[in-house]
Design a protein around this motif. Sequence first.
Motif, short mmCIF file in Angstrom:
data_model
loop_
_atom_site.label_atom_id
_atom_site.label_comp_id
_atom_site.label_asym_id
_atom_site.label_seq_id
_atom_site.Cartn_x
_atom_site.Cartn_y
_atom_site.Cartn_z
N LEU A 143 2.74 5.85 -7.14
CA LEU A 143 1.69 6.48 -7.94
C LEU A 143 1.81 7.99 -7.90
O LEU A 143 1.54 8.66 -8.90
CB LEU A 143 0.31 6.02 -7.49
CG LEU A 143 0.03 4.53 -7.69
CD1 LEU A 143 -1.38 4.18 -7.23
CD2 LEU A 143 0.21 4.12 -9.12
N VAL A 169 -0.43 1.79 -13.60
CA VAL A 169 -0.93 1.61 -12.22
C VAL A 169 -1.04 0.12 -11.92
O VAL A 169 -0.60 -0.37 -10.86
CB VAL A 169 -2.30 2.31 -12.03
CG1 VAL A 169 -2.94 1.91 -10.72
CG2 VAL A 169 -2.15 3.82 -12.09
N LEU A 190 1.07 -2.11 -9.12
CA LEU A 190 0.49 -2.90 -8.03
C LEU A 190 0.99 -4.34 -8.08
O LEU A 190 1.29 -4.94 -7.05
CB LEU A 190 -1.04 -2.84 -8.07
CG LEU A 190 -1.62 -1.45 -7.76
CD1 LEU A 190 -3.11 -1.42 -7.99
CD2 LEU A 190 -1.32 -1.05 -6.32
N MET A 242 0.82 -1.21 0.00
CA MET A 242 0.00 0.00 0.00
C MET A 242 0.85 1.26 0.00
O MET A 242 0.62 2.19 -0.76
CB MET A 242 -0.88 0.02 1.23
CG MET A 242 -1.81 -1.14 1.28
SD MET A 242 -2.61 -1.16 2.86
CE MET A 242 -3.22 -2.81 2.84
#
Lengths: 283, 299
Positions: free
Chosen positions: A92, A226, A230, A85
């Motif tokens: 990001l 993105v 992740l 996270m």
Amino acid sequence: MTALGAPKQTAGVQPPTGMGIVLSIVLIVIALALAYLLLQMAGLVALIGIVIGGALVAFGVHFVPVGGAPAAMGQSPGITTGVAMLAAGAGLAGLFAGAWAAPLGLAIAVASGAIGGGLLMAITCTMVNIIYVFGMGIPAASGKVAKDPITGDTFPEYKSQGTEGHGLPFVSWVGGVIGGALGGFGGTLIYLELLGVYQAQLPVLLGATVEQIAPVAISLAGIFAVGMFLVNAVLAAYNITGTIEGPHDPKFKRFPRAIIASAVASAVAGIVALGLFQLLGVF
Amino acid sequence: MEEIVFGIGITALAGALATIAGAAEDTESDIGSQGDPNSQVQLAPQMGYVHRIFNKAIAGEPPAYGLWVALGAGLAWAFMAMQINPILAIVLGSALAVFVQGVYATTAYLGRTASLSKFEQPVYVDILKSMTTVTMAHAFVAIFATVTVCHLMNSALGHPFPLPLLGLVWGIALGAAGSATGNPFYGKERQYQNQAFGAGVPIAASGNIVRYAEAGQRNSIDNGFFSAKLGGPASGICFGLIVFFELWRTVVFEPVAAGWGAILVGVVVILIFAIIDRYIEVWARKTFGPYVAPEEASS
């Protein structure tokens, strides 16, 4: 087992297996061959850029000091959230900055991405220490090393009883900024490579100008960047298992395994992203 | 020149909105116990400590906020495409996203708490009824402010990403900032007020959270009241500074040296934060002092 849930024997170096390395090389070569078949040299260069970007993200995640729930109770050092996270947040933010600077050229865009990620981590780590010191009244103390490798501060006497350390020592702060910067750099590189390919493919496919397809190309490249961010952040989090204090933590030495795995994951995901329009054509 | 002044104004407004978003986000997540110390709320009944604290953590704050803000931004974007006024569109988009958050909070609380029934932890219907609306209200403030920041970045400052993608990026960053900064204050200072101030929580005390307030049993609205004093504002300042500096360095310094000016200013800001952090660390070591003598510790 410690009370924090990580088995002791998993700390330190865990080299990749021979079978794993062979499989990884085979998969990467297949992906590169497919990229060449689909888009010739442009595809090959783009996929290499994506693989490097993915590997940088996975490497960067290992620098980020993450303490999870134990850190939230002053039971272990680090930032109180999950590895994936926090790294995703920093990377990001870097991607946001890098995409903004994209018209200024590759060098400025990736540098801006790196600074964007580093800046988020610098501010977050400083605010974390402010809460530890002024909100909880505890000084920084590492549980993994006796001395801070950068400042030379000693830790054992500042560590409260029954804990594995607490707060965010300066070495972890520096690790966090380096991790955020590597994440921002890698994420922006993936974005730019994909954007270049889409900007070449879409005008031919849709019979429109580069300006007309820009929103579609930027959105697609951004979403894939993105997504790949992740993938690599989660993959690195599995390699770390639980908490890590930063570059001085023995678990940091596990990074080669994550870099190999994320190179494969980025190559496979990258070929799907690059061949998106050919794939759509098949159906 | 006029363009730069306009850009700085937008940057300041975005920073202020982000500060509000961060403060509301941390308070919301502490009321819902969604941040990282949530494992203690889950663990408490297993250790024999039945409590009346809301617990909706089935995913971390950053992905959850990534979803809610992206949803709010996506819906606002769709409303704007239907020629609805941007402010009304953002309000409507955020309101619809908050209903998703409310459904999530309800199912997460029921599911998580019901799984503890074998440890005799009841599902309190009054807690569900009173806390869900409070977390929804805080979530609305956080989502609305963040979607507005994204809209400003997109329409006034010209960021190339479409609104929903900006919502995803800044939603995750909002969750990361709030969860990193606000959680220790809630985790250690609130949940473990039975432990001495100025020391970490011993591992042996895990699960032994404080369950009683000044008047009766503690509930999550007490936790929101507590977080709003320091953890929430600190998270707000954290997210506000991130948004402000990211925009400010680009808006003002990108024209300098063909783009390298913004990068250089970014490096300088990082170095300033390094100095602030080091100063705080040294101050804490001097002020709080060692817990034990160095010789004893090294033996």
